[in-house]
Design a protein around this motif. Structure first.
Motif, PDB file in Angstrom:
ATOM      1  N   ARG A  12       0.819  -1.224   0.000  1.00  0.00           N
ATOM      2  CA  ARG A  12       0.000   0.000   0.000  1.00  0.00           C
ATOM      3  C   ARG A  12       0.850   1.270   0.000  1.00  0.00           C
ATOM      4  N   ALA A  13       1.815   1.356   0.936  1.00  0.00           N
ATOM      5  CA  ALA A  13       2.641   2.572   0.991  1.00  0.00           C
ATOM      6  C   ALA A  13       3.527   2.667  -0.260  1.00  0.00           C
ATOM      7  N   SER A  33       9.978  -6.526  -4.815  1.00  0.00           N
ATOM      8  CA  SER A  33       9.062  -6.919  -3.755  1.00  0.00           C
ATOM      9  C   SER A  33       9.279  -8.401  -3.494  1.00  0.00           C
ATOM     10  N   ARG A  34       8.661  -8.901  -2.437  1.00  0.00           N
ATOM     11  CA  ARG A  34       8.791 -10.343  -2.138  1.00  0.00           C
ATOM     12  C   ARG A  34       8.305 -11.156  -3.341  1.00  0.00           C
ATOM     13  N   SER A  35       7.205 -10.715  -3.932  1.00  0.00           N
ATOM     14  CA  SER A  35       6.687 -11.397  -5.125  1.00  0.00           C
ATOM     15  C   SER A  35       6.921 -10.521  -6.354  1.00  0.00           C
ATOM     16  N   SER A  38       3.857  -8.255  -7.323  1.00  0.00           N
ATOM     17  CA  SER A  38       3.694  -6.922  -6.717  1.00  0.00           C
ATOM     18  C   SER A  38       4.666  -5.910  -7.323  1.00  0.00           C
ATOM     19  N   ASP A  72       7.425  -3.435   8.784  1.00  0.00           N
ATOM     20  CA  ASP A  72       8.481  -2.997   9.714  1.00  0.00           C
ATOM     21  C   ASP A  72       9.470  -4.116  10.072  1.00  0.00           C
ATOM     22  N   PHE A 125      -2.945   4.513   4.180  1.00  0.00           N
ATOM     23  CA  PHE A 125      -3.060   4.331   2.730  1.00  0.00           C
ATOM     24  C   PHE A 125      -4.071   3.239   2.413  1.00  0.00           C
TER      25      PHE A 125
HETATM   26  N1  LIG Z   1      -0.251   1.471   4.993  1.00  0.00           N
HETATM   27  C1  LIG Z   1      -0.183   2.611   5.644  1.00  0.00           C
HETATM   28  O1  LIG Z   1      -1.207   3.260   5.846  1.00  0.00           O
HETATM   29  C2  LIG Z   1       1.144   3.143   6.124  1.00  0.00           C
HETATM   30  C3  LIG Z   1       1.204   4.480   6.551  1.00  0.00           C
HETATM   31  C4  LIG Z   1       2.419   5.013   6.960  1.00  0.00           C
HETATM   32  C5  LIG Z   1       3.549   4.200   6.961  1.00  0.00           C
HETATM   33  N2  LIG Z   1       3.456   2.887   6.566  1.00  0.00           N
HETATM   34  C6  LIG Z   1       4.681   2.078   6.592  1.00  0.00           C
HETATM   35  O2  LIG Z   1       4.967   1.629   5.285  1.00  0.00           O
HETATM   36  C7  LIG Z   1       5.588   0.346   5.361  1.00  0.00           C
HETATM   37  C8  LIG Z   1       4.784  -0.623   4.513  1.00  0.00           C
HETATM   38  O3  LIG Z   1       3.475  -0.750   5.031  1.00  0.00           O
HETATM   39  P1  LIG Z   1       2.242  -1.178   4.076  1.00  0.00           P
HETATM   40  O4  LIG Z   1       1.022  -0.925   4.847  1.00  0.00           O
HETATM   41  O5  LIG Z   1       2.439  -0.607   2.737  1.00  0.00           O
HETATM   42  O6  LIG Z   1       2.458  -2.753   4.022  1.00  0.00           O
HETATM   43  P2  LIG Z   1       1.868  -3.776   2.953  1.00  0.00           P
HETATM   44  O7  LIG Z   1       0.712  -3.221   2.235  1.00  0.00           O
HETATM   45  O8  LIG Z   1       1.748  -5.077   3.672  1.00  0.00           O
HETATM   46  O9  LIG Z   1       3.051  -3.888   1.895  1.00  0.00           O
HETATM   47  C9  LIG Z   1       4.301  -4.388   2.224  1.00  0.00           C
HETATM   48  C10 LIG Z   1       4.940  -4.904   0.936  1.00  0.00           C
HETATM   49  O10 LIG Z   1       6.242  -5.376   1.273  1.00  0.00           O
HETATM   50  C11 LIG Z   1       6.461  -6.587   0.590  1.00  0.00           C
HETATM   51  N3  LIG Z   1       7.367  -7.433   1.373  1.00  0.00           N
HETATM   52  C12 LIG Z   1       7.109  -8.186   2.466  1.00  0.00           C
HETATM   53  N4  LIG Z   1       8.225  -8.783   2.895  1.00  0.00           N
HETATM   54  C13 LIG Z   1       9.198  -8.413   2.033  1.00  0.00           C
HETATM   55  C14 LIG Z   1      10.582  -8.713   1.929  1.00  0.00           C
HETATM   56  N5  LIG Z   1      11.187  -9.514   2.806  1.00  0.00           N
HETATM   57  N6  LIG Z   1      11.288  -8.148   0.908  1.00  0.00           N
HETATM   58  C15 LIG Z   1      10.680  -7.336   0.001  1.00  0.00           C
HETATM   59  N7  LIG Z   1       9.373  -7.023   0.045  1.00  0.00           N
HETATM   60  C16 LIG Z   1       8.660  -7.558   1.060  1.00  0.00           C
HETATM   61  C17 LIG Z   1       5.104  -7.248   0.437  1.00  0.00           C
HETATM   62  O11 LIG Z   1       5.285  -8.086  -0.658  1.00  0.00           O
HETATM   63  P3  LIG Z   1       4.442  -8.844  -1.725  1.00  0.00           P
HETATM   64  O12 LIG Z   1       3.217  -8.011  -2.036  1.00  0.00           O
HETATM   65  O13 LIG Z   1       5.385  -8.878  -2.854  1.00  0.00           O
HETATM   66  O14 LIG Z   1       4.116 -10.151  -1.119  1.00  0.00           O
HETATM   67  C18 LIG Z   1       4.161  -6.068   0.323  1.00  0.00           C
HETATM   68  O15 LIG Z   1       3.888  -5.744  -1.007  1.00  0.00           O
HETATM   69  C19 LIG Z   1       5.667  -0.039   6.831  1.00  0.00           C
HETATM   70  O16 LIG Z   1       6.906   0.348   7.341  1.00  0.00           O
HETATM   71  C20 LIG Z   1       4.564   0.828   7.453  1.00  0.00           C
HETATM   72  O17 LIG Z   1       4.821   1.112   8.817  1.00  0.00           O
HETATM   73  C21 LIG Z   1       2.289   2.349   6.137  1.00  0.00           C
END
Ligand SMILES: NC(=O)c1ccc[n+]([C@@H]2O[C@H](COP(=O)([O-])OP(=O)(O)OC[C@H]3O[C@@H](n4cnc5c(N)ncnc54)[C@H](OP(=O)(O)O)[C@@H]3O)[C@@H](O)[C@H]2O)c1
Length: 291
Positions: A12-13, A33-35, A38, A72, A125
């Motif tokens: 999402r971010a 990304s992991r996949s 994505s 994180d 997000f």
């Molecule tokens: N979402 C929010 O509202 C928000 C707001 C502010 C800050 N953040 C921060 O932004 C960061 C991401 O959050 P998110 O909500 O975007 O998470 P998310 O939607 O779960 O996305 C995380 C992405 O990281 C990928 N991933 C997981 N493990 C990985 C690895 N080992 N190597 C490479 N890619 C990997 C996933 O891969 P695949 O899709 O490829 O499986 C996924 O696409 C976090 O630090 C969070 O604290 C998020």
């Protein structure tokens, strides 16, 4: 010329940064990304034909800015992985976007001569389908090396947000503040909505009944600060009403009286520091709320 960026972690971010950094004129340099699915999704979002891989080290060689937007708990191992591989530009800046963790999470990259920082949008997000820029008008907390703070400041402004700097050592408390303001506000309002239900108010939408009161209070805090915005029995030193509230809550929802007492004690201190109540009334209220 804007700095080029690579994204590691296309969720999402990551997708939001991809779409709106590109719109703001930042050239993309690679997606991982992991996949692969994505990573491809991020590339397709902006019509990028360059480097896409499941290995982050494959996509960062041409980047001026690397944004690690993984969950994180994998930020540190991702930083260690790319630091171990090397091959980054000599003046590369690596950021993560976690609210709770500081740039210290990226310390492995210092040995690889990268500058490090964190850039945290105070935003939740969702889907990009709305077409609305999720960065517009929000606040973005920034910390890290001087060069990173300057670059993130510019990035936040280019995205339509307002940047502000936080202390690296204060990052966890900064995040706790955001959690209290957002998540615990939900808890607090659910508490009020439940009490209204217990009182016998019949409505499909009890929030609507409380909404003008809530919005008025927020506006008072904004205009005059928390101490001035405080009204009600604690500010008036009305010990009998506070006692009666507790008795009513203990009778209808005994599990919630501890929360009322804890919030009440904190509220007494706000009233006292705002000079609304004397020290005698403060002591009397605290003894009721400590029973
Ligand atoms: N979402 C929010 O509202 C928000 C707001 C502010 C800050 N953040 C921060 O932004 C960061 C991401 O959050 P998110 O909500 O975007 O998470 P998310 O939607 O779960 O996305 C995380 C992405 O990281 C990928 N991933 C997981 N493990 C990985 C690895 N080992 N190597 C490479 N890619 C990997 C996933 O891969 P695949 O899709 O490829 O499986 C996924 O696409 C976090 O630090 C969070 O604290 C998020």
């Amino acid at each position: 010329m804007k700095r080029s960026f690579s994204i590691i972690g296309c969720g999402r971010a990551g997708l939001s940064f991809t779409k709106y950094l590109f719109k703001a004129g930042y050239p993309p340099a690679g997606f991982s990304s992991r996949s692969l699915e994505s990573a491809n999704l991020a590339a397709e979002l902006i019509g990028f034909k360059g480097k896409v891989s499941t290995n982050p080290s494959d996509v960062i060689g041409d980047a001026d800015i690397v944004l690690i937007t993984t969950p994180d708990h994998v930020i540190r191992e991702t930083a260690e992985k790319i630091a171990g591989h090397g091959g980054m530009k000599p003046d590369v800046m690596v950021f993560h976007c976690s609210g709770a963790l500081s740039s210290d999470e990226l310390s492995a990259l210092k040995g690889a001569n990268a500058k490090t920082g964190s850039i945290h949008p105070l935003q939740s997000f969702g889907s990009l389908d709305s077409g609305k820029n999720p960065f517009k008008g929000i606040m973005v907390g920034i910390e890290g090396d001087r060069e990173c703070v300057d670059a993130a400041w510019k990035m936040a402004k280019d995205l339509g947000a307002t940047p502000f700097q936080i202390q690296t050592s204060g990052k966890m408390l900064y995040h706790a503040a955001a959690v209290v303001a957002s998540n615990y506000l939900v808890t607090l309002l659910k508490f009020a909505i439940d009490l209204l239900g217990e009182s016998g108010v019949e409505s499909d939408n009890r929030f609507e009944i409380l909404k003008p009161l809530i919005m008025g209070t927020l506006s008072n805090i904004e205009n005059a600060g928390a101490e001035e915005a405080l009204t009600g029995p604690i500010r008036r030193g009305d010990t009998a009403i506070v006692k009666a509230h507790l008795e009513a809550i203990e009778e209808s929802s005994p599990g919630m009286s501890a929360l009322y007492k804890m919030l009440g004690q904190y509220t007494v201190e706000i009233a006292y520091s705002g000079k609304s109540i004397s020290s005698d009334i403060r002591d009397e209220l605290l003894s009721i709320l400590n029973e």
